[in-house]
Design a protein around this motif. Structure first.
Motif, PDB file in Angstrom:
ATOM      1  N   ILE A 175      15.025  72.350 -26.130  1.00 57.14           N
ATOM      2  CA  ILE A 175      15.342  73.679 -26.640  1.00 57.14           C
ATOM      3  C   ILE A 175      14.064  74.294 -27.212  1.00 57.14           C
ATOM      4  O   ILE A 175      13.309  73.616 -27.917  1.00 57.14           O
ATOM      5  CB  ILE A 175      16.451  73.579 -27.711  1.00 57.14           C
ATOM      6  N   MET A 176      13.832  75.548 -26.889  1.00 57.09           N
ATOM      7  CA  MET A 176      12.652  76.252 -27.397  1.00 57.09           C
ATOM      8  C   MET A 176      13.052  77.064 -28.624  1.00 57.09           C
ATOM      9  O   MET A 176      14.064  77.768 -28.595  1.00 57.09           O
ATOM     10  CB  MET A 176      12.102  77.219 -26.334  1.00 57.09           C
ATOM     11  N   VAL A 177      12.238  76.946 -29.654  1.00 57.99           N
ATOM     12  CA  VAL A 177      12.535  77.703 -30.877  1.00 57.99           C
ATOM     13  C   VAL A 177      11.245  77.929 -31.662  1.00 57.99           C
ATOM     14  O   VAL A 177      10.323  77.116 -31.598  1.00 57.99           O
ATOM     15  CB  VAL A 177      13.586  76.966 -31.743  1.00 57.99           C
ATOM     16  N   LEU A 202       7.710  76.958 -30.831  1.00 61.24           N
ATOM     17  CA  LEU A 202       6.978  78.070 -30.240  1.00 61.24           C
ATOM     18  C   LEU A 202       5.953  78.644 -31.218  1.00 61.24           C
ATOM     19  O   LEU A 202       6.253  78.845 -32.401  1.00 61.24           O
ATOM     20  CB  LEU A 202       7.956  79.162 -29.805  1.00 61.24           C
ATOM     21  N   ALA A 203       4.775  78.903 -30.688  1.00 64.27           N
ATOM     22  CA  ALA A 203       3.700  79.464 -31.516  1.00 64.27           C
ATOM     23  C   ALA A 203       4.112  80.846 -32.024  1.00 64.27           C
ATOM     24  O   ALA A 203       4.843  81.574 -31.349  1.00 64.27           O
ATOM     25  CB  ALA A 203       2.425  79.576 -30.680  1.00 64.27           C
ATOM     26  N   VAL A 204       3.635  81.184 -33.225  1.00 62.59           N
ATOM     27  CA  VAL A 204       3.959  82.493 -33.809  1.00 62.59           C
ATOM     28  C   VAL A 204       2.680  83.304 -34.030  1.00 62.59           C
ATOM     29  O   VAL A 204       1.584  82.744 -34.095  1.00 62.59           O
ATOM     30  CB  VAL A 204       4.716  82.346 -35.151  1.00 62.59           C
ATOM     31  N   LEU A 214       2.921  83.608 -24.932  1.00 66.51           N
ATOM     32  CA  LEU A 214       2.712  82.173 -24.676  1.00 66.51           C
ATOM     33  C   LEU A 214       3.967  81.451 -24.185  1.00 66.51           C
ATOM     34  O   LEU A 214       3.939  80.251 -23.915  1.00 66.51           O
ATOM     35  CB  LEU A 214       2.208  81.485 -25.956  1.00 66.51           C
ATOM     36  N   LEU A 215       5.079  82.192 -24.071  1.00 67.94           N
ATOM     37  CA  LEU A 215       6.349  81.544 -23.723  1.00 67.94           C
ATOM     38  C   LEU A 215       6.261  80.783 -22.401  1.00 67.94           C
ATOM     39  O   LEU A 215       6.648  79.614 -22.310  1.00 67.94           O
ATOM     40  CB  LEU A 215       7.468  82.583 -23.615  1.00 67.94           C
ATOM     41  N   GLU A 216       5.744  81.485 -21.393  1.00 64.61           N
ATOM     42  CA  GLU A 216       5.702  80.902 -20.060  1.00 64.61           C
ATOM     43  C   GLU A 216       4.880  79.600 -20.056  1.00 64.61           C
ATOM     44  O   GLU A 216       5.301  78.574 -19.512  1.00 64.61           O
ATOM     45  CB  GLU A 216       5.095  81.926 -19.085  1.00 64.61           C
ATOM     46  N   GLN A 217       3.734  79.689 -20.717  1.00 69.41           N
ATOM     47  CA  GLN A 217       2.831  78.539 -20.801  1.00 69.41           C
ATOM     48  C   GLN A 217       3.509  77.348 -21.496  1.00 69.41           C
ATOM     49  O   GLN A 217       3.432  76.209 -21.033  1.00 69.41           O
ATOM     50  CB  GLN A 217       1.621  78.999 -21.602  1.00 69.41           C
ATOM     51  N   GLN A 218       4.211  77.621 -22.590  1.00 72.71           N
ATOM     52  CA  GLN A 218       4.846  76.537 -23.333  1.00 72.71           C
ATOM     53  C   GLN A 218       6.032  75.958 -22.558  1.00 72.71           C
ATOM     54  O   GLN A 218       6.300  74.762 -22.614  1.00 72.71           O
ATOM     55  CB  GLN A 218       5.270  77.028 -24.721  1.00 72.71           C
ATOM     56  N   TYR A 219       6.702  76.838 -21.833  1.00 74.04           N
ATOM     57  CA  TYR A 219       7.818  76.409 -20.982  1.00 74.04           C
ATOM     58  C   TYR A 219       7.306  75.455 -19.898  1.00 74.04           C
ATOM     59  O   TYR A 219       7.869  74.376 -19.669  1.00 74.04           O
ATOM     60  CB  TYR A 219       8.445  77.659 -20.362  1.00 74.04           C
ATOM     61  N   ARG A 220       6.189  75.842 -19.271  1.00 75.45           N
ATOM     62  CA  ARG A 220       5.604  75.008 -18.210  1.00 75.45           C
ATOM     63  C   ARG A 220       5.119  73.670 -18.758  1.00 75.45           C
ATOM     64  O   ARG A 220       5.278  72.634 -18.134  1.00 75.45           O
ATOM     65  CB  ARG A 220       4.428  75.736 -17.552  1.00 75.45           C
ATOM     66  N   ALA A 224       6.114  70.006 -17.527  1.00 77.44           N
ATOM     67  CA  ALA A 224       5.121  69.022 -17.100  1.00 77.44           C
ATOM     68  C   ALA A 224       5.349  67.685 -17.793  1.00 77.44           C
ATOM     69  O   ALA A 224       5.021  66.627 -17.260  1.00 77.44           O
ATOM     70  CB  ALA A 224       3.718  69.550 -17.380  1.00 77.44           C
ATOM     71  N   LYS A 225       5.933  67.747 -18.999  1.00 77.45           N
ATOM     72  CA  LYS A 225       6.237  66.509 -19.726  1.00 77.45           C
ATOM     73  C   LYS A 225       7.587  65.928 -19.319  1.00 77.45           C
ATOM     74  O   LYS A 225       8.082  64.979 -19.935  1.00 77.45           O
ATOM     75  CB  LYS A 225       6.283  66.795 -21.232  1.00 77.45           C
TER      76      LYS A 225
END
Ligand SMILES: *Cc1c(COP(=O)(O)O)cnc(C)c1O
Length: 478
Positions: A175-177, A202-204, A214-220, A224-225
């Motif tokens: 979950i992203m938050v 998620l970075a603020v 940065l959402l897309e990058q963090q999602y990817r 990857a993990k």
């Protein structure tokens, strides 16, 4: 008379009830005026408090017991109460709470809460409309934002992962938050068994809002993990600073990736009732689920939280293997057996407390309160900015204001130590109760302006007191 007859004696209840209301009315009168003979927050340490109650001896006077408890409790109605996010309850809601305590319908099934279940349904529908949800919205009331967010996360899991309820889930989901979100989201993820990596913090940005870029990058990176993201939680607002995420941008992202979009509006979704500030939650109407604490910005005694789904049918699927429920586009069936949908079995008659205020004053009361408190925070921040010696963490969007005392050129460690000492000194003086928070390594004095009797003059007095104490407070040696 035997003990049972004594304990249930209606005439004793009548007499004690009148005494209690008189006592509490006096308490309210004094607390509101700030003219009291004790600190806003009692100063005994936990060990002293424990010793006090162990040594208090046999207590025969019931009202004296109430008085002792009140004296050793934080006074939420005192104008100097600017600490945590719990509301000074409106007396009518508290009185309705008392009625609920005696009637004590357990709410799990219709037969144990006929009136309160119907009221709950009505309140959810009305609140959903203020969130901009359509006709199909639905939900329930539950015991606090923590339970509410957990429940919504469990619903998201049910909706997104096939057979989650019957087969369980492996720790490969996430979950992203916001990194600034309330800790209960992280707890929900851990309860679901997905571990540390089940949460993507998620970075603020400098306003403590999620960085959409940065959402897309963090999602990817999560992918990857080996993690599959199922949901994203937006904050309205965050706990430390009351910052509101860009809900439209988050909704867009969820749409692109097929994520469940949940909004944690425990504190700040109350702006739905404020003509002036409702735009802060623009986009919440696109959420799959949201939560709202009535015991924070809506003057109802704790705990009183709404969980609302855009598609009310989802609420029936959380604790069941029968996902077919989702296929029925109506929640007409069994809306009244609330225990099917709530984490609780027995729960308090929460709806009665909320209904008492809504019915007596309409949403005009909510509007007036929320708007006043949010206005006050802005005025307070403007005042703070007039002083060289103070800085705010961020200009407030809600009624949470974080600031710190600051000396040009000093190192962070000294500044932090002094602000911690200043908070301690303020509490010792007894005129104010505020808390502290750490943001990007800096300690701030954190105020949440919950009290409708706190004025800008009170807050000016606080700043003067901090300045006076800063001149005299010695920072404990490191
Ligand atoms: C207060 C808060 C919670 C927790 O709610 P409780 O009612 O204290 O359990 C969760 N999220 C946010 C954003 C909050 O402000």
């Amino acid at each position: 008379m035997n003990y049972i007859d004594q304990a249930y004696d209606p005439e004793d209840f009548r007499r004690q009830g009148h005494q209690l209301v008189d006592y509490l009315a006096d308490h309210l009168l004094r607390a509101r005026s700030g003219e009291v003979d004790r600190p806003v927050m009692p100063l005994r340490t936990p060990a002293e408090q424990l010793a006090f109650w162990k040594n208090v001896g046999e207590q025969t006077d019931w009202l004296a017991v109430i008085d002792r408890i009140a004296r050793e409790s934080t006074m939420l109605h005192h104008p100097g109460y600017i600490g945590h996010q719990v509301t000074p309850p409106a007396p009518l809601a508290a009185l309705t709470g008392l009625a609920g305590e005696l009637l004590n319908n357990g709410m799990a099934v219709y037969e144990m809460g006929a009136a309160a279940s119907a009221l709950e349904q009505i309140l959810i529908q009305k609140t959903a409309a203020y969130m901009g949800f359509g006709e199909r919205a639905g939900g329930f009331l539950t015991s606090g934002g923590t339970v509410a967010n957990l429940t919504a996360m469990l619903t998201a899991r049910q909706a997104q992962i096939k057979d989650a309820w019957t087969q369980g889930t492996e720790p490969k989901w996430a979950i992203m938050v916001s990194a600034e979100a309330h800790y209960c989201i992280s707890r929900a993820v851990k309860i679901m068994g997905w571990g540390e990596e089940g949460l993507i913090p998620l970075a603020v940005d400098e306003h403590y809002r999620v960085r959409v870029d940065l959402l897309e990058q963090q999602y990817r990176a999560a992918q990857a993990k080996g993690r599959t993201v199922i949901a994203l939680v937006g904050s309205a607002g965050t706990t430390s600073t009351g910052s509101y995420d860009n809900l439209h941008a988050l909704a867009d992202f969820c749409g692109q990736h097929g994520l469940w979009f949940h909004v944690d509006g425990a504190h700040g979704a109350a702006v739905a009732f404020s003509e002036k500030y409702r735009d802060l939650i623009s986009g919440i109407e696109r959420a799959d689920s949201m939560v709202l604490d009535f015991h924070k910005m809506l003057m109802v005694p704790a705990l009183a939280t709404a969980v609302i789904y855009k598609e009310g049918a989802h609420s029936y699927a959380t604790f069941t293997q029968q996902a077919e429920y989702l296929l029925r586009q109506t929640d007409a069936e069994e809306w009244y057996n609330l225990g099917r949908r709530t984490l609780e079995c027995t729960k308090f008659m929460i709806s009665a407390k909320i209904y008492s205020l809504w019915n007596a004053y309409g949403v005009a009361l909510f509007d007036e309160y929320v708007s006043r408190q949010y206005d006050l925070a802005r005025a307070f921040a403007d005042l703070i900015q007039q002083y060289e010696a103070f800085e705010t963490a961020v200009y407030p969007e809600s009624n949470i204001v974080c600031f710190r005392h600051y000396v040009q050129g000093e190192d962070e460690e000294s500044a932090n130590a002094r602000n911690l000492a200043l908070r301690h000194a303020i509490l010792q003086e007894g005129d104010f109760y505020l808390v502290q928070t750490r943001l990007q390594g800096k300690v701030y004095l954190r105020t949440t302006l919950m009290n409708p009797f706190t004025t800008l003059e009170d807050l000016a007095r606080l700043l003067k007191a901090v300045l006076r104490l800063a001149a005299t407070t010695t920072v404990p040696a490191r």
